[in-house]
Design an enzyme around this catalytic site. Structure first.
Site, PDB file in Angstrom:
ATOM      1  N   THR A  13       0.824  -1.220   0.000  1.00 12.40           N
ATOM      2  CA  THR A  13       0.000   0.000   0.000  1.00 12.40           C
ATOM      3  C   THR A  13       0.845   1.251   0.000  1.00 12.40           C
ATOM      4  O   THR A  13       0.490   2.261  -0.614  1.00 12.40           O
ATOM      5  CB  THR A  13      -0.915  -0.003   1.251  1.00 12.40           C
ATOM      6  OG1 THR A  13      -1.830  -1.082   1.108  1.00 12.40           O
ATOM      7  CG2 THR A  13      -1.685   1.284   1.391  1.00 12.40           C
ATOM      8  N   SER A  55       1.538  -7.470  -1.086  1.00 11.38           N
ATOM      9  CA  SER A  55       2.282  -8.488  -0.333  1.00 11.38           C
ATOM     10  C   SER A  55       1.563  -9.831  -0.255  1.00 11.38           C
ATOM     11  O   SER A  55       2.161 -10.827   0.156  1.00 11.38           O
ATOM     12  CB  SER A  55       2.661  -7.991   1.056  1.00 11.38           C
ATOM     13  OG  SER A  55       1.556  -7.989   1.907  1.00 11.38           O
ATOM     14  N   THR A  86       1.733  -4.517   4.163  1.00 10.59           N
ATOM     15  CA  THR A  86       1.586  -4.883   5.577  1.00 10.59           C
ATOM     16  C   THR A  86       0.998  -6.283   5.776  1.00 10.59           C
ATOM     17  O   THR A  86       1.237  -6.903   6.804  1.00 10.59           O
ATOM     18  CB  THR A  86       0.685  -3.864   6.318  1.00 10.59           C
ATOM     19  OG1 THR A  86      -0.601  -3.852   5.696  1.00 10.59           O
ATOM     20  CG2 THR A  86       1.291  -2.480   6.311  1.00 10.59           C
TER      21      THR A  86
HETATM   22  N1  ASP Z   1      -2.661  -5.363   0.522  1.00  9.25           N
HETATM   23  C1  ASP Z   1      -1.566  -4.523   0.945  1.00  9.25           C
HETATM   24  C2  ASP Z   1      -0.291  -5.357   0.942  1.00  9.25           C
HETATM   25  O1  ASP Z   1      -0.072  -6.093   1.840  1.00  9.25           O
HETATM   26  C3  ASP Z   1      -1.839  -3.957   2.284  1.00  9.25           C
HETATM   27  C4  ASP Z   1      -0.800  -3.008   2.809  1.00  9.25           C
HETATM   28  O2  ASP Z   1       0.295  -2.876   2.330  1.00  9.25           O
HETATM   29  O3  ASP Z   1      -1.119  -2.355   3.847  1.00  9.25           O
HETATM   30  O4  ASP Z   1       0.454  -5.285   0.008  1.00  9.25           O
END
Ligand code: ASP
Length: 333
Positions: A13, A55, A86
């Protein structure tokens, strides 16, 4: 002297922009740095765009790529900051912790709940905290988020939307930012130790399954996992370490698995505090069927440690020894 820091970006993100299909990672490492006005005044920064993935798509091959990129760069930098989505960052931070043996320099994972180009973003604060973690010299793999720093093997994502997305589970935070700067309980190693060789142990086993038991689970699922040639199984058991043995006897199935040389680790579905197989009848039955106790490790650390352990050895007794060893603060022994 300004610290020399490498920023490695992998997506998430933090690097995302809105598209017709929803948020997806777009920004590369130099574009991320563009949003961090003034950081170059404090640090000597290089950057590398390694991946640009949500991710959810960071899996075993990507872990190896990330660990290798860090290992390659370590001799040339005081520390490394890795941006990452995350959702699976706690798994990557734990796995990279196991893969880099003897690491003394700071390697800090961070990300954000909101894209960096949003006015209300947490990305800038998280990145500044990550760079401050390198400055402070907190050794080893850590995860910096919401002005707190935690051991990479103790981090768990606990919120989908809130900015306090990560907690340090069963271990104190290693650092926290206050109005007078970063406070830390960690001891930075003496400068002469910083360049000690770091061994890259990046062999991992892909055949590891995580099973969360629920009331009424069909215990045949365990023999099915064995037919699928899984070499390691983590069981998320109830409470201190329970599962059903009156109806649908899982103990018998587990005994068959361990007799076949499959390593089975039992951890708890509870987020906080340790599993303990020596309290209840069911726990003692589990111990006698040859499972390995997961102690107070997080599920993320348990799964990655089992993948890593089975990458190092085929011998279940050696796997048991690896689980009885604290490599990087992942378990309280
Ligand atoms: N879907 C995103 C990821 O994990 C969520 C984030 O980065 O907060 O790439």
């Amino acid at each position: 002297m300004k610290k020399k820091v490498l920023l490695i970006t992998t997506g998430g993100t933090i690097a995302a922009q809105m598209s017709e299909d929803g948020l997806r990672p777009e920004l590369g490492s130099s574009e991320l740095l563009h949003y961090l006005d003034g950081l170059h005044n404090y640090y000597d920064i290089d950057s590398q765009e390694l991946l640009n993935l949500d991710s959810s798509n960071i899996q075993i091959d990507e872990w190896i790529l990330i660990a290798r990129a860090i290992h390659r760069a370590l001799p040339d930098y005081d520390g490394i900051v890795v941006t990452h989505g995350t959702d699976t960052m706690a798994y990557t931070a734990a796995m990279v912790s196991f893969m880099l043996r003897g690491l003394k320099k700071p390697v800090v994972f961070t990300g954000s709940q909101m894209p960096i180009d949003h006015l209300l973003t947490d990305a800038r604060n998280n990145l500044y905290t990550a760079f401050a973690t390198v400055e402070t010299g907190i050794p080893g793999v850590t995860l910096a988020f919401d002005r707190k720093v935690m051991n990479g093997t103790r981090a768990v994502k606990v919120r989908t939307m809130g900015f306090e997305a990560f907690e340090s589970v069963n271990a104190p935070y290693l650092g926290e930012v206050f109005a007078d700067g970063m406070h830390t309980s960690a001891i930075a190693p003496p400068p002469e130790e910083l360049n000690a060789p770091v061994e890259l142990c990046d062999k991992v086993c892909r055949d590891v399954f995580l099973l969360k038991v629920v009331p009424g689970i069909n215990s045949d699922v365990l023999s099915m996992l064995s037919c699928m040639r899984y070499r390691g199984i983590v069981i998320e058991a109830f409470g201190a370490g329970g599962l059903q043995f009156v109806h649908g006897n899982m103990i018998e199935q587990l005994t068959n698995l361990t007799a076949r040389g499959i390593s089975v680790v039992v951890c708890s579905q509870c987020l906080y505090e340790a599993s303990n197989l020596s309290i209840y009848e069911v726990g003692k039955k589990l111990l006698s069927c040859g499972v390995i106790p997961g102690g107070d490790m997080t599920t993320e650390a348990t799964v990655t440690k089992l993948m890593w352990a089975l990458g190092q050895t085929n011998d279940p007794n050696e796997v048991r020894k690896i689980f009885a060893t604290n490599y990087c603060g992942e378990i309280t022994l």
